[in-house]
Design a protein around this motif. Sequence first.
Motif, PDB file in Angstrom:
ATOM      1  N   MET A   1      64.776  42.557  28.214  1.00 47.16           N
ATOM      2  CA  MET A   1      63.241  42.172  28.367  1.00 47.16           C
ATOM      3  C   MET A   1      63.232  41.265  29.772  1.00 47.16           C
ATOM      4  N   SER A   2      62.122  41.712  30.756  1.00 50.24           N
ATOM      5  CA  SER A   2      62.010  41.051  31.826  1.00 50.24           C
ATOM      6  C   SER A   2      61.190  40.082  31.835  1.00 50.24           C
ATOM      7  N   VAL A   3      61.037  38.912  32.599  1.00 55.69           N
ATOM      8  CA  VAL A   3      60.232  37.831  32.577  1.00 55.69           C
ATOM      9  C   VAL A   3      59.255  38.014  33.546  1.00 55.69           C
ATOM     10  N   ILE A   4      57.896  37.709  33.548  1.00 59.32           N
ATOM     11  CA  ILE A   4      56.889  38.070  34.528  1.00 59.32           C
ATOM     12  C   ILE A   4      56.470  36.635  34.753  1.00 59.32           C
ATOM     13  N   THR A   5      56.412  36.327  35.853  1.00 57.50           N
ATOM     14  CA  THR A   5      55.997  35.137  36.460  1.00 57.50           C
ATOM     15  C   THR A   5      54.685  35.164  37.158  1.00 57.50           C
ATOM     16  N   ILE A   6      53.621  34.488  36.658  1.00 58.32           N
ATOM     17  CA  ILE A   6      52.306  34.666  36.949  1.00 58.32           C
ATOM     18  C   ILE A   6      51.986  33.396  37.875  1.00 58.32           C
ATOM     19  N   ARG A   7      51.684  33.675  39.292  1.00 55.42           N
ATOM     20  CA  ARG A   7      51.451  32.763  39.910  1.00 55.42           C
ATOM     21  C   ARG A   7      49.915  32.567  40.340  1.00 55.42           C
ATOM     22  N   PRO A   8      49.498  31.248  40.459  1.00 56.81           N
ATOM     23  CA  PRO A   8      48.039  31.179  40.794  1.00 56.81           C
ATOM     24  C   PRO A   8      47.580  31.823  42.162  1.00 56.81           C
ATOM     25  N   ALA A   9      46.442  32.471  42.064  1.00 57.63           N
ATOM     26  CA  ALA A   9      45.940  33.032  43.417  1.00 57.63           C
ATOM     27  C   ALA A   9      46.024  31.666  44.416  1.00 57.63           C
ATOM     28  N   PRO A  10      46.470  31.851  45.718  1.00 57.58           N
ATOM     29  CA  PRO A  10      46.317  30.948  46.807  1.00 57.58           C
ATOM     30  C   PRO A  10      45.057  30.427  46.957  1.00 57.58           C
ATOM     31  N   LEU A  11      44.608  29.387  47.358  1.00 54.64           N
ATOM     32  CA  LEU A  11      43.524  28.720  47.861  1.00 54.64           C
ATOM     33  C   LEU A  11      43.111  28.906  48.996  1.00 54.64           C
ATOM     34  N   PRO A  12      41.648  29.176  48.881  1.00 57.51           N
ATOM     35  CA  PRO A  12      41.061  29.798  50.303  1.00 57.51           C
ATOM     36  C   PRO A  12      41.620  28.669  51.426  1.00 57.51           C
ATOM     37  N   THR A  13      41.596  29.480  52.534  1.00 59.34           N
ATOM     38  CA  THR A  13      41.778  28.553  53.812  1.00 59.34           C
ATOM     39  C   THR A  13      40.536  28.261  54.481  1.00 59.34           C
ATOM     40  N   LEU A  14      40.256  27.407  55.511  1.00 60.18           N
ATOM     41  CA  LEU A  14      39.291  27.123  56.307  1.00 60.18           C
ATOM     42  C   LEU A  14      38.660  28.330  56.852  1.00 60.18           C
ATOM     43  N   TYR A  17      36.702  30.238  53.988  1.00 61.96           N
ATOM     44  CA  TYR A  17      35.373  29.724  53.992  1.00 61.96           C
ATOM     45  C   TYR A  17      34.489  30.127  55.235  1.00 61.96           C
ATOM     46  N   LYS A  18      35.077  29.890  56.408  1.00 57.76           N
ATOM     47  CA  LYS A  18      34.164  30.016  57.312  1.00 57.76           C
ATOM     48  C   LYS A  18      33.629  31.561  57.500  1.00 57.76           C
ATOM     49  N   ALA A  19      34.622  32.587  57.272  1.00 57.40           N
ATOM     50  CA  ALA A  19      34.072  33.934  57.400  1.00 57.40           C
ATOM     51  C   ALA A  19      33.161  34.324  56.285  1.00 57.40           C
ATOM     52  N   ALA A  20      33.263  33.894  54.944  1.00 53.68           N
ATOM     53  CA  ALA A  20      32.293  33.909  54.086  1.00 53.68           C
ATOM     54  C   ALA A  20      30.827  33.474  54.176  1.00 53.68           C
ATOM     55  N   ILE A  21      30.977  32.135  54.769  1.00 50.45           N
ATOM     56  CA  ILE A  21      29.526  31.512  55.154  1.00 50.45           C
ATOM     57  C   ILE A  21      28.971  32.449  56.141  1.00 50.45           C
ATOM     58  N   GLU A  22      29.706  32.786  57.329  1.00 45.71           N
ATOM     59  CA  GLU A  22      29.250  33.563  58.255  1.00 45.71           C
ATOM     60  C   GLU A  22      28.525  35.119  57.789  1.00 45.71           C
ATOM     61  N   ARG A  23      29.367  35.581  57.018  1.00 44.22           N
ATOM     62  CA  ARG A  23      28.673  36.580  56.296  1.00 44.22           C
ATOM     63  C   ARG A  23      27.369  36.677  55.394  1.00 44.22           C
ATOM     64  N   GLN A  83      38.974  21.331  45.456  1.00 45.13           N
ATOM     65  CA  GLN A  83      38.726  22.372  46.381  1.00 45.13           C
ATOM     66  C   GLN A  83      38.115  23.793  45.562  1.00 45.13           C
ATOM     67  N   PRO A  84      36.827  23.956  45.904  1.00 42.81           N
ATOM     68  CA  PRO A  84      36.158  25.077  45.147  1.00 42.81           C
ATOM     69  C   PRO A  84      36.552  26.407  45.461  1.00 42.81           C
ATOM     70  N   SER A  85      36.246  27.332  44.703  1.00 38.72           N
ATOM     71  CA  SER A  85      36.527  28.949  44.832  1.00 38.72           C
ATOM     72  C   SER A  85      35.385  29.270  46.061  1.00 38.72           C
ATOM     73  N   ILE A  86      35.690  30.300  46.921  1.00 38.13           N
ATOM     74  CA  ILE A  86      34.401  30.580  47.937  1.00 38.13           C
ATOM     75  C   ILE A  86      33.285  30.980  47.107  1.00 38.13           C
ATOM     76  N   THR A  87      33.310  31.703  45.953  1.00 39.11           N
ATOM     77  CA  THR A  87      32.191  32.175  45.404  1.00 39.11           C
ATOM     78  C   THR A  87      31.289  31.046  44.652  1.00 39.11           C
ATOM     79  N   ASP A  88      32.236  29.907  44.144  1.00 40.77           N
ATOM     80  CA  ASP A  88      31.445  28.641  43.675  1.00 40.77           C
ATOM     81  C   ASP A  88      30.907  27.952  44.861  1.00 40.77           C
ATOM     82  N   PHE A  89      31.447  27.739  46.053  1.00 40.89           N
ATOM     83  CA  PHE A  89      30.982  27.153  47.424  1.00 40.89           C
ATOM     84  C   PHE A  89      29.743  27.730  47.853  1.00 40.89           C
ATOM     85  N   LEU A  90      29.844  28.994  47.951  1.00 43.20           N
ATOM     86  CA  LEU A  90      28.529  29.615  48.343  1.00 43.20           C
ATOM     87  C   LEU A  90      27.581  29.437  47.419  1.00 43.20           C
ATOM     88  N   ALA A  91      27.701  29.419  46.318  1.00 42.62           N
ATOM     89  CA  ALA A  91      26.520  29.185  45.347  1.00 42.62           C
ATOM     90  C   ALA A  91      25.855  27.686  45.345  1.00 42.62           C
TER      91      ALA A  91
END
Length: 100
Positions: A1-14, A17-23, A83-91
């Motif tokens: 039986m193998s162990v699966i490690t679940i890592r949280p998604a990395p936090l967005p960088t500045l 955020y900038k790219a999402a806001i410009e879009r 730190q918010p997610s990009i989706t939450d921040f855009l909202a």
Amino acid sequence: MSVITIRPAPLPTLDDYKAAIERLIDARAQDRRYDSAVSLATYVGSTNAAWAAEAAAFVAWRDCVWAYVYAELERVTTGLRPQPSITDFLAELPQIKWPA
């Protein structure tokens, strides 16, 4: 039986955020059939009153968006808010009010 490690998604960088806001800003300009935010902003001095009014509203909104972004991201970096997610921040961003 193998162990699966679940890592949280990395936090967005500045840059993320900038790219999402410009879009988002470009998309609002394109909603009004302009090529981009830059294109729409150039109509501020237009002799066509309707185009000038749209551009003035857009530029004022864009400025409000970036003022909000810088203030809130400063609160993140100083630990005053999580730190918010990009989706939450855009909202959270101000909504544009187009002229009638």
